[in-house]
Design an enzyme around this catalytic site. Structure first.
Site, PDB file in Angstrom:
ATOM      1  N   VAL A  14       2.865   3.359  -6.513  1.00 55.23           N
ATOM      2  CA  VAL A  14       1.720   3.428  -7.426  1.00 55.23           C
ATOM      3  C   VAL A  14       1.629   4.786  -8.104  1.00 55.23           C
ATOM      4  O   VAL A  14       1.526   4.889  -9.325  1.00 55.23           O
ATOM      5  CB  VAL A  14       0.407   3.131  -6.666  1.00 55.23           C
ATOM      6  CG1 VAL A  14      -0.796   3.322  -7.583  1.00 55.23           C
ATOM      7  CG2 VAL A  14       0.425   1.734  -6.091  1.00 55.23           C
ATOM      8  N   ARG A  37      11.062  13.397  -0.442  1.00 51.88           N
ATOM      9  CA  ARG A  37      10.711  12.559  -1.583  1.00 51.88           C
ATOM     10  C   ARG A  37      10.556  13.424  -2.834  1.00 51.88           C
ATOM     11  O   ARG A  37      11.077  13.080  -3.904  1.00 51.88           O
ATOM     12  CB  ARG A  37       9.405  11.803  -1.288  1.00 51.88           C
ATOM     13  CG  ARG A  37       8.770  11.083  -2.475  1.00 51.88           C
ATOM     14  CD  ARG A  37       9.494   9.853  -2.850  1.00 51.88           C
ATOM     15  NE  ARG A  37       8.739   9.030  -3.786  1.00 51.88           N
ATOM     16  CZ  ARG A  37       9.284   8.149  -4.600  1.00 51.88           C
ATOM     17  NH1 ARG A  37      10.595   7.965  -4.594  1.00 51.88           N
ATOM     18  NH2 ARG A  37       8.545   7.431  -5.411  1.00 51.88           N
ATOM     19  N   THR A 124      -6.334   0.752  -2.192  1.00 54.65           N
ATOM     20  CA  THR A 124      -7.128  -0.433  -1.875  1.00 54.65           C
ATOM     21  C   THR A 124      -8.015  -0.182  -0.665  1.00 54.65           C
ATOM     22  O   THR A 124      -7.548   0.262   0.388  1.00 54.65           O
ATOM     23  CB  THR A 124      -6.206  -1.626  -1.583  1.00 54.65           C
ATOM     24  OG1 THR A 124      -5.396  -1.869  -2.730  1.00 54.65           O
ATOM     25  CG2 THR A 124      -7.021  -2.868  -1.257  1.00 54.65           C
ATOM     26  N   CYS A 264       0.102  -5.283  -0.240  1.00 51.97           N
ATOM     27  CA  CYS A 264      -1.151  -5.718  -0.865  1.00 51.97           C
ATOM     28  C   CYS A 264      -1.642  -7.047  -0.308  1.00 51.97           C
ATOM     29  O   CYS A 264      -2.605  -7.100   0.434  1.00 51.97           O
ATOM     30  CB  CYS A 264      -0.970  -5.798  -2.383  1.00 51.97           C
ATOM     31  SG  CYS A 264      -0.708  -4.196  -3.166  1.00 51.97           S
ATOM     32  N   ARG A 335       7.853  -2.817   3.054  1.00 52.69           N
ATOM     33  CA  ARG A 335       6.562  -2.680   3.713  1.00 52.69           C
ATOM     34  C   ARG A 335       5.962  -4.038   4.083  1.00 52.69           C
ATOM     35  O   ARG A 335       5.851  -4.922   3.249  1.00 52.69           O
ATOM     36  CB  ARG A 335       5.580  -1.908   2.822  1.00 52.69           C
ATOM     37  CG  ARG A 335       5.915  -0.437   2.628  1.00 52.69           C
ATOM     38  CD  ARG A 335       4.945   0.223   1.679  1.00 52.69           C
ATOM     39  NE  ARG A 335       4.995  -0.388   0.352  1.00 52.69           N
ATOM     40  CZ  ARG A 335       4.173  -0.066  -0.658  1.00 52.69           C
ATOM     41  NH1 ARG A 335       3.246   0.859  -0.470  1.00 52.69           N
ATOM     42  NH2 ARG A 335       4.281  -0.645  -1.825  1.00 52.69           N
TER      43      ARG A 335
END
Length: 426
Positions: A14, A37, A124, A264, A335
Site C-alpha cells: 500500500v 527493504r 484497515t 484484506c 500473506r
C-alpha cells in the site's frame, strides 16, 4: 497545504505505490523499519512488484518541489507536515486484531509532531480505532492537544495486490478528517493525485466502517458460493456450470468458489466482528462466512484424498504436488495464504508434498513455512495427486499429464485447467 511535505510510514503493498504517486507532485519521505527493504527500494527493486523499477527510480530523482526520499530513520520525517500511516493490521492466532504496528507508528509520529500537522491513517481498522486508540498515543508522545495543535484523518486503502488495472490512482478514494476544515484539506490532497476522484465521508468512523465492510461483504459472498460448491459436489452437479447459468439473470452477482486468504478479505471481517462483540452483538453472518472460508483448505485436501481412494491412488507415503502458495494469482504476496492449509492437511495423510510457485519468493516461503519451493522448471518428479491452488498463468504451460502417476488425481480449486485433464474441482 499549499506545499505539504508528506511522510509515508510503511512501504509495503500500500505505502510504496502511494508514496510514488504523491512524489509526482510533492516532496515525500518514505519510511520503513525494514532497512533491507529500504536499501532494495533505493536500488529500484520492489519485491512486491507493485511499482516498476523505472517508475520507482524516476520518483527517487528528487527536486525542490517533488520526489521521493527513502529512509529507515524516523528522525528523517521530522520536517514532514502530513504523516500517512500504511502499516499492516493483522490478526493473531486467535483471530483477534493486532494493533501493535499501528500503535508503534503512532508513537514514532507523536515524537515528531509540530503544530498544525495532520496524521492520516490508511490501515484497515474497526470503527473508532483512529480517534480512540491512535490519537491518545499521538497526544501522549507529542504533549499536544488533538484538534487544537494537530489533526487526524482516515482514508482507507483499496490496493488490490497484483492488479495492474486498478492501481492506486485509478481507484476512487474515501477520505475523512477530524474537523470539517481538515476533512476538506485531506480530500483536496488526495484529489490532487487520485485521478479516479474522491468521496468525502461525513466522519472518520464512517470511513473506517466503509473500509471494513467492503471486504466483509466480499468474504460473505465467496463463503456462500463455497457452501454451494460443497452442496453441488454431493449432488454431482458442476458448480461452475450452475454459476454460469445463474449469471444470465441481470441482477445475479457472480462469485466463484475458492481459497480466501490475503491481508484484506481473510482478515478484515475479524476486525468488524471484534468491535461488534465489544458492544454486545454477536455477528453471526460475518463469523459464519469466515468459518466457511477458513475451512476450505482442509476441505479441498480431504476431497482430494477421497478421489485418490476412489481411484486406488497411493495416499500413505504418496507424493502430492500443490501448484501455487501465494494468496492469489499472478502476485508474489503470501500473506495469510490458504494454500498452506491444503498442504498441511495433505501432510497429515503422510504424503510428501512438493510446492511449485513461480511468483513467490523462495527465501520467504522457506522462512514462513519451512518449504523448499520449486519453480516450474524444477519439477522433475511424478505425483499421485496434483492440486491447482492458485491460478498463475505459468501453470497453463505445464504438461500436467507428464507429471501424473498412473492413478493420479488432479484437482482444480480455481476451475482454471482444461476439464479434460482434471478429476475434480470446486
Amino acid at each position: 497545504m499549499n506545499s505539504p511535505k508528506i511522510a509515508i510510514i510503511g512501504l509495503g503493498y500500500v505505502g510504496l505505490p502511494l508514496a510514488v504517486a504523491f512524489a509526482e507532485k510533492y516532496r515525500v519521505i518514505g519510511f520503513d523499519i525494514d532497512q533491507h527493504r529500504v536499501q532494495a527500494l533505493k536500488k529500484g527493486t520492489d519485491h512486491t512488484l507493485e511499482v516498476p523499477e523505472a517508475k520507482l527510480l524516476e520518483a527517487l530523482q528528487e527536486n525542490s518541489s517533488a520526489g521521493l526520499k527513502l529512509t529507515a530513520d524516523p528522525e528523517a520525517m521530522r520536517e514532514a507536515t502530513i504523516f500517512i500511516v500504511t502499516v499492516p493490521t493483522p490478526t493473531d492466532k486467535n483471530r483477534k486484531p493486532v494493533l501493535t504496528p499501528l500503535i508503534e507508528a503512532s508513537e514514532s509520529i507523536g515524537k515528531l509532531l509540530k503544530d498544525g500537522d495532520i496524521v492520516i491513517y490508511e490501515s484497515t481498522v474497526y470503527p473508532g480505532v483512529t480517534e480512540e486508540i491512535c490519537v491518545p498515543v499521538l497526544e501522549l508522545h507529542s504533549g499536544k492537544t488533538f484538534n487544537k495543535d494537530f489533526f487526524a484523518g482516515y482514508s482507507p486503502e483499496r490496493i488490490n495486490p497484483g492488479d495492474k488495472l486498478h492501481t492506486v490512482t485509478s481507484i476512487l478514494k474515501v477520505t475523512s478528517g477530524s474537523t470539517p476544515e481538515i476533512a476538506k484539506k485531506i480530500d483536496a490532497l488526495y484529489a490532487s493525485v487520485i485521478t479516479a476522484g474522491t468521496h468525502l465521508a461525513s466522519s472518520i468512523k464512517v470511513a473506517e466502517a466503509a473500509k471494513v465492510i467492503e471486504n466483509s461483504q466480499r468474504d460473505i459472498n465467496i463463503a456462500f458460493v463455497n457452501e454451494l460448491s460443497k452442496i453441488f459436489r454431493l449432488l454431482d452437479i458442476d458448480t461452475s456450470a450452475v454459476l454460469e447459468a445463474a449469471a444470465t439473470k441481470w441482477n445475479f452477482t457472480k462469485y466463484t468458489p475458492g481459497l480466501v486468504g490475503g491481508h484484506c478479505i481473510g482478515v478484515d471481517p475479524y476486525y468488524l466482528a471484534q468491535k461488534a462483540l465489544e458492544v454486545g452483538y454477536n455477528p453471526e453472518i460475518i463469523l459464519s462466512g469466515r468459518r466457511m472460508n477458513d475451512g476450505m483448505g482442509k476441505y479441498v485436501a480431504n476431497e482430494v484424498i477421497k478421489l485418490m481412494l476412489n481411484k486406488e491412488a497411493k495416499v500413505k507415503n504418496g507424493k502430492a504436488l500443490v501448484l501455487g502458495i501465494t494468496f492469489k494469482e499472478n502476485c508474489p504476496d503470501t500473506r495469510n495464504t490458504k494454500a498452506i492449509d491444503v498442504i498441511r492437511e495433505l501432510e497429515t495423510y503422510n504424503m510428501q508434498v512438493d510446492v511449485c510457485d513461480p511468483w513467490a519468493d523462495k527465501a520467504e516461503v522457506k522462512t514462513l513455512f519451512g518449504i523448499d519451493l520449486l519453480t516450474c522448471s524444477e519439477i522433475h518428479s511424478t505425483y499421485d495427486s496434483i492440486v491447482l491452488a492458485v491460478s498463475h498463468q505459468e501453470f497453463l504451460q505445464l504438461d500436467i499429464s507428464a507429471l501424473k502417476n498412473d492413478k493420479a488425481v488432479v484437482f482444480d480449486v480455481k476451475s482454471f485447467l482444461p476439464t479434460t485433464i482434471i478429476d475434480g474441482r470446486l
